[in-house]
Scaffold this active site. Structure first.
Site, mmCIF file in Angstrom:
data_model
loop_
_atom_site.group_PDB
_atom_site.id
_atom_site.type_symbol
_atom_site.label_atom_id
_atom_site.label_comp_id
_atom_site.label_asym_id
_atom_site.label_seq_id
_atom_site.Cartn_x
_atom_site.Cartn_y
_atom_site.Cartn_z
ATOM 1 C CG ASN A 133 -0.602 -11.047 -3.340
ATOM 2 O OD1 ASN A 133 -0.628 -11.266 -4.511
ATOM 3 N ND2 ASN A 133 -1.730 -10.592 -2.920
ATOM 4 C CD GLU B 288 -3.307 -9.908 3.158
ATOM 5 O OE1 GLU B 288 -2.292 -9.593 2.879
ATOM 6 O OE2 GLU B 288 -4.289 -10.027 2.046
ATOM 7 C CB SER C 170 -0.341 -0.632 4.614
ATOM 8 O OG SER C 170 -1.293 -0.286 3.593
ATOM 9 N N GLY D 249 -3.411 -1.693 0.888
ATOM 10 C CA GLY D 249 -3.230 -0.670 -0.101
ATOM 11 C C GLY D 249 -3.802 0.681 0.121
ATOM 12 C CE LYS E 121 -2.384 -7.188 -3.264
ATOM 13 N NZ LYS E 121 -3.256 -6.102 -2.286
ATOM 14 C CG HIS F 262 -5.951 -11.222 -1.437
ATOM 15 N ND1 HIS F 262 -6.377 -9.998 -1.647
ATOM 16 C CD2 HIS F 262 -4.483 -10.947 -0.899
ATOM 17 C CE1 HIS F 262 -5.702 -8.961 -1.411
ATOM 18 N NE2 HIS F 262 -4.550 -9.725 -0.853
ATOM 19 C CD GLU G 98 -6.342 -6.796 -3.574
ATOM 20 O OE1 GLU G 98 -5.623 -7.523 -4.292
ATOM 21 O OE2 GLU G 98 -5.783 -6.045 -2.710
HETATM 22 P P1 13P Z 1 -0.490 -3.995 0.699
HETATM 23 O O1 13P Z 1 1.014 -4.395 0.995
HETATM 24 O O2 13P Z 1 -0.356 -3.086 -0.713
HETATM 25 O O3 13P Z 1 -1.232 -3.181 1.576
HETATM 26 O O4 13P Z 1 -1.218 -5.162 0.230
HETATM 27 C C1 13P Z 1 -1.256 -6.198 1.156
HETATM 28 C C2 13P Z 1 -1.945 -7.462 0.517
HETATM 29 O O5 13P Z 1 -3.041 -7.468 0.151
HETATM 30 C C3 13P Z 1 -0.988 -8.506 0.514
HETATM 31 O O6 13P Z 1 -1.969 -9.653 0.050
#
Ligand code: 13P
Length: 250
Positions: free
Chosen positions: A9, A167, A212, A173, A11, A95, A97
């Site tokens: 992903n 997640e 992560s 992140g 982003k 997601h 976010e």
């Molecule tokens: P990270 O791998 O940067 O923690 O992000 C995970 C994520 O949100 C994948 O959709």
């Protein structure tokens, strides 16, 4: 057998140049990936570019979101049917976010999920608890609500050939990863919840871990019974790391 899926992903990252470079790096190491299916989810605007670059490499393409509407006066939205025209197989919905920064409710996520299914694409439904939820012992309650919203809208059959990504919001992140034991426990909870309605669908659904994930922790996570791959953020932006995670599934 559930084939592991390692999905990147991206982003809000990338440019025409950076994407070409990243994909050529991935392409160079692709032959080492023997078991996992790889997927890439770039920002909408780059779907056509990535589609051309991945060509017939076998890498799957996905989008990071879609509209809960199929057409009409919805400025800025992108429909699942449009995404399908660019050779996509997957669409991520819900997601964290989107849920937290853009205030998407469980109900809206369920509507988006339905759009994905109606377009014959594969939803990657993200679920997960915040740090606060976790500390309050509400991980399972939150995840149940997130799943129930979709189940209530389209029923268990909507989970045939679907993908779920667990997640934990506190691990995204942050560099902090759920322990393999914690992740496995939640994945098992998700599978059992679906199994209570349909054993078959639950046995076949792929449940990815996200938060992560990196080459150093991928193997331990992927070894767990109910972890069928990863949804990768930061590490998917480096060819070596993305492939390193996929190799952990070999
Ligand atoms: P990270 O791998 O940067 O923690 O992000 C995970 C994520 O949100 C994948 O959709």
């Amino acid at each position: 057998m559930r084939q592991p899926l390692v999905a990147g992903n991206w982003k809000l990252n990338g440019s025409l140049g950076a994407i070409s470079e990243l994909l050529s790096g991935i392409g160079e190491q692709l032959s080492a990936v023997k078991v996992a299916e790889l997927a890439i989810c770039p920002p909408f605007i780059y779907l056509g570019h990535v589609q051309r670059l991945i060509g017939k490499s076998g890498i799957s393409l996905g989008a990071q979101d879609c509209s809960d509407q199929d057409s009409g006066a919805y400025t800025g939205e992108v429909a699942a049917t449009m995404i399908k025209e660019f050779g996509c197989k997957y669409i991520i919905v819900g997601h964290s976010e989107r849920r937290h920064i853009y205030a998407e409710s469980n109900d809206r996520v369920a509507k988006k999920y339905e759009q994905v299914k109606n377009s014959q694409l594969v939803p990657i439904l993200c679920v997960g608890e915040t740090l606060r939820d976790r500390e309050d012992g509400r991980t399972e309650v939150i995840i149940a609500q997130q799943l129930d919203a979709v189940l209530g809208r389209i029923g268990i059959d909507g989970f045939v050939d679907a993908v779920i990504a667990y997640e934990p919001v506190w691990a995204i992140g942050t560099g902090e990863t759920a322990t393999p034991e914690h992740a496995q426990k939640v994945h098992e909870y998700i599978r059992n919840k679906l199994a209570a309605i349909s054993k078959d669908i639950a046995a076949n659904i792929r449940i990815l871990y996200g938060g992560s994930m990196k080459p150093e922790n991928a193997k331990q996570l992927l070894e767990q019974n109910d972890i069928d791959g990863g949804l990768i953020g930061g590490a998917a932006l480096k060819a070596k790391d993305f492939i390193g995670i996929a190799l952990a599934a070999n």
